[in-house]
Design a protein around this motif. Structure first.
Motif, PDB file in Angstrom:
ATOM      1  N   ASP A  43       4.628  11.215  -6.250  1.00 30.78           N
ATOM      2  CA  ASP A  43       3.942  11.282  -4.952  1.00 30.78           C
ATOM      3  C   ASP A  43       4.876  10.924  -3.792  1.00 30.78           C
ATOM      4  O   ASP A  43       4.494  11.059  -2.628  1.00 30.78           O
ATOM      5  N   TYR A  50     -10.621  -1.418  -3.530  1.00 32.77           N
ATOM      6  CA  TYR A  50     -10.144  -0.035  -3.458  1.00 32.77           C
ATOM      7  C   TYR A  50      -9.610   0.452  -4.805  1.00 32.77           C
ATOM      8  O   TYR A  50      -8.860   1.422  -4.880  1.00 32.77           O
ATOM      9  N   GLU A  79       3.141   6.578   7.033  1.00 37.06           N
ATOM     10  CA  GLU A  79       1.808   6.677   6.446  1.00 37.06           C
ATOM     11  C   GLU A  79       0.931   5.492   6.855  1.00 37.06           C
ATOM     12  O   GLU A  79      -0.266   5.664   7.091  1.00 37.06           O
ATOM     13  N   ARG A 131       7.775   6.065   4.319  1.00 35.34           N
ATOM     14  CA  ARG A 131       6.358   6.052   3.934  1.00 35.34           C
ATOM     15  C   ARG A 131       5.637   4.842   4.539  1.00 35.34           C
ATOM     16  O   ARG A 131       4.512   4.963   5.027  1.00 35.34           O
ATOM     17  N   ASP A 167      -4.178   2.397  -9.377  1.00 34.87           N
ATOM     18  CA  ASP A 167      -2.862   1.843  -9.727  1.00 34.87           C
ATOM     19  C   ASP A 167      -2.948   0.344 -10.004  1.00 34.87           C
ATOM     20  O   ASP A 167      -3.922  -0.326  -9.642  1.00 34.87           O
ATOM     21  N   LYS A 179       0.348   2.344 -15.645  1.00 30.49           N
ATOM     22  CA  LYS A 179      -0.224   2.410 -14.284  1.00 30.49           C
ATOM     23  C   LYS A 179       0.525   1.508 -13.296  1.00 30.49           C
ATOM     24  O   LYS A 179       0.238   1.514 -12.103  1.00 30.49           O
ATOM     25  N   LEU A 235       0.926   2.102  -3.584  1.00 31.40           N
ATOM     26  CA  LEU A 235      -0.314   2.057  -4.365  1.00 31.40           C
ATOM     27  C   LEU A 235      -1.286   3.177  -4.018  1.00 31.40           C
ATOM     28  O   LEU A 235      -1.416   3.552  -2.859  1.00 31.40           O
ATOM     29  N   ARG A 236      -1.956   3.665  -5.071  1.00 28.12           N
ATOM     30  CA  ARG A 236      -3.086   4.573  -4.889  1.00 28.12           C
ATOM     31  C   ARG A 236      -4.252   3.977  -5.669  1.00 28.12           C
ATOM     32  O   ARG A 236      -4.048   3.118  -6.529  1.00 28.12           O
ATOM     33  N   ALA A 237      -5.464   4.455  -5.405  1.00 33.87           N
ATOM     34  CA  ALA A 237      -6.622   3.959  -6.155  1.00 33.87           C
ATOM     35  C   ALA A 237      -6.338   4.137  -7.638  1.00 33.87           C
ATOM     36  O   ALA A 237      -5.821   5.177  -8.058  1.00 33.87           O
ATOM     37  N   ILE A 246      -7.613  -1.079  -6.974  1.00 31.10           N
ATOM     38  CA  ILE A 246      -6.230  -1.467  -7.298  1.00 31.10           C
ATOM     39  C   ILE A 246      -6.261  -2.804  -8.037  1.00 31.10           C
ATOM     40  O   ILE A 246      -6.933  -3.742  -7.594  1.00 31.10           O
ATOM     41  N   LEU A 292       0.825  -1.220   0.000  1.00 30.94           N
ATOM     42  CA  LEU A 292       0.000   0.000   0.000  1.00 30.94           C
ATOM     43  C   LEU A 292       0.858   1.269   0.000  1.00 30.94           C
ATOM     44  O   LEU A 292       0.403   2.313  -0.462  1.00 30.94           O
ATOM     45  N   ARG A 339       3.046  -0.044 -10.704  1.00 30.70           N
ATOM     46  CA  ARG A 339       3.873   0.603  -9.668  1.00 30.70           C
ATOM     47  C   ARG A 339       4.981  -0.284  -9.138  1.00 30.70           C
ATOM     48  O   ARG A 339       5.942   0.194  -8.560  1.00 30.70           O
TER      49      ARG A 339
END
Ligand code: PLP
Length: 418
Positions: A238, A127, A258, A254, A104, A149, A100-102, A129, A97, A151
């Motif tokens: 990001d 979510y 995060e 991160r 991705d 897209k 990853l973002r929505a 992904i 995570l 990652r």
């Protein structure tokens, strides 16, 4: 640190990161059983929140016992930093995570550990992904699944329980040629057998519940950062605030800042302590796991009741040469799978074992057996079960470190009763 690096793994696994002077001469750090830490001044607490000290604040964030284990595991894998977490799945969730973002995507092997597969295929999907599952040993398929897209690339050193062995050096090269990091679950190999960061991988995760702790007594997981990936590219824009804050350790920052501290995936210090105790014998245990597994594999292959044996140490295993190169000739792991006539034969075999424990775990010093099709994978549809090579005739065996003659005797008497 430099002198430690030159020593052998057997020595480093015991001594890395230990500074007994800090603990009144104790040879292992104490279990710091505390929920929070006092600060002498308001200035110091403010500096600690600001990252200007490495002092501890609150148990969900860091713990002194856990920190020693983190330094030790990072050193053993050749990484620059690590975060110890409550379980292997916590480590996998947070390590992914963080990237990853929505919307991705990522590319991963289709032979993943059961809960990893469920997390990637079903939970992340909710979510937005997308996990693109491909044959983990098929570099062309991996490359074909990469798009703008994507990652990261995610692989297991040895697939559990498919026993496939991707070529990590070539996979890392491929990922890097597309500007992507390679994340590797090294649970089945351990840093004794394989150090993915040295082969070019960027991030290593473990379920420490297995071989690293080794005694079936402490759940745990770890994310280890090689800190060599360039997070400053356009694709990872990001990451800029994390790069600014921590430079090469942006990714681990991160993961921790995060996700770990906000999801609360904290591990108890008792588990860090038990894992450290276990690590002292990792190299010795692995030596024995590897030789016992080789002998058990040969025994099973010689038995008429056994239809097939899947073990990377056999010359006809599809990745035998990759495994030989990647594991430095030390061995081929402590786990194997084999086939009996059908599910009923597997049940009779398991029910007749006397020494080997029947349970859902691997990497314990005790030999462990399970019939995955009717247990861990019970709720799976047929197609993913096929991809993961989970068939009704399959038995998974995690070979322990008992006297190999006793393991073989137990298997032999149970086979005779099917
Ligand atoms: C067990 C395992 C995990 C999950 O670890 P937990 O500690 O059970 O959460 C992940 N990957 C592999 C390869 C495993 O064997």
């Amino acid at each position: 640190m430099e002198s430690e690096r030159k020593m052998h793994f057997h020595t480093r696994v015991i001594h890395a990161a230990l500074t007994p002077g800090e603990w009144q001469g104790a040879t292992l750090p104490p279990i710091f059983q505390t929920a929070a830490h006092c600060h002498e001044t308001a200035e110091n607490l403010s500096d600690t929140f600001g990252g200007r000290t490495t002092d501890h604040i609150y148990a969900r964030l860091t713990n002194p016992t856990n920190r020693v284990l983190e330094q030790k595991l990072a050193a053993l894998e050749g990484g620059r930093g690590a975060v110890f977490m409550a379980s292997g799945m916590a480590a996998i969730t947070n390590s992914c995570l963080a990237l990853l973002r929505a919307g991705d995507e990522f590319v991963c092997g289709n032979s993943l550990f059961m809960s990893t597969y469920v997390l990637f295929a079903n939970v992340f999907k909710k979510y937005g992904i997308t996990a693109r599952f491909v044959e983990s040993t098929d570099l062309a398929a991996i490359e074909a699944a990469i798009n703008e897209k994507t990652r990261f690339l995610y692989l297991e050193t040895i697939g559990n329980p498919k026993m496939d062995v991707p070529d990590l050096a070539r996979a890392a090269e491929l990922a890097h040629s597309h500007g992507l990091p390679l994340v590797v679950d090294n649970t089945l190999a351990t840093p004794y057998l394989c150090r993915p960061l040295e082969l070019g991988a960027d991030i290593v995760i473990h379920s420490t519940t297995k071989y690293l702790s080794g005694h079936g007594d402490a759940a745990g997981g770890v994310v280890i950062d090689g800190a060599r990936f360039n997070w400053s590219s356009e694709r990872f824009s990001d990451f800029a605030p994390f790069v600014e804050r921590k430079g090469e350790l942006a990714y681990l920052d991160r993961v921790w800042r995060e996700l770990h501290i906000n999801f609360g995936t904290t591990a108890a210090p008792l588990h860090a302590y038990l894992t450290m105790l276990g690590l002292d014998t990792l190299a010795l245990r692995m030596e024995r796991h590897l030789t016992n597994a080789a002998q058990v594999a040969a025994f099973l292959a010689s038995r008429p009741e056994v239809k097939w044996v899947n073990y990377p140490g056999f010359a006809d295993h599809p990745q035998h040469r990759v495994a030989q190169k990647q594991f430095g000739g030390l061995g081929f792991g402590g786990m194997l799978t084999f086939g009996l006539a059908d599910q009923a034969a597997c049940f009779r075999f398991i029910n007749n074992l006397k020494l080997v424990y029947h349970l859902a775990n691997i990497g314990d010093c005790k030999s462990l057996v399970i019939h995955p099709y009717s247990s861990q994978y019970l709720s799976f549809a047929e197609e993913p079960k096929r991809n993961l090579s989970i068939t009704p005739d399959l038995v998974r065996l995690s070979v322990g470190i008992e006297a190999v003659e006793d393991i073989i005797d137990d298997l032999a008497q149970a086979l005779a009763k099917i």
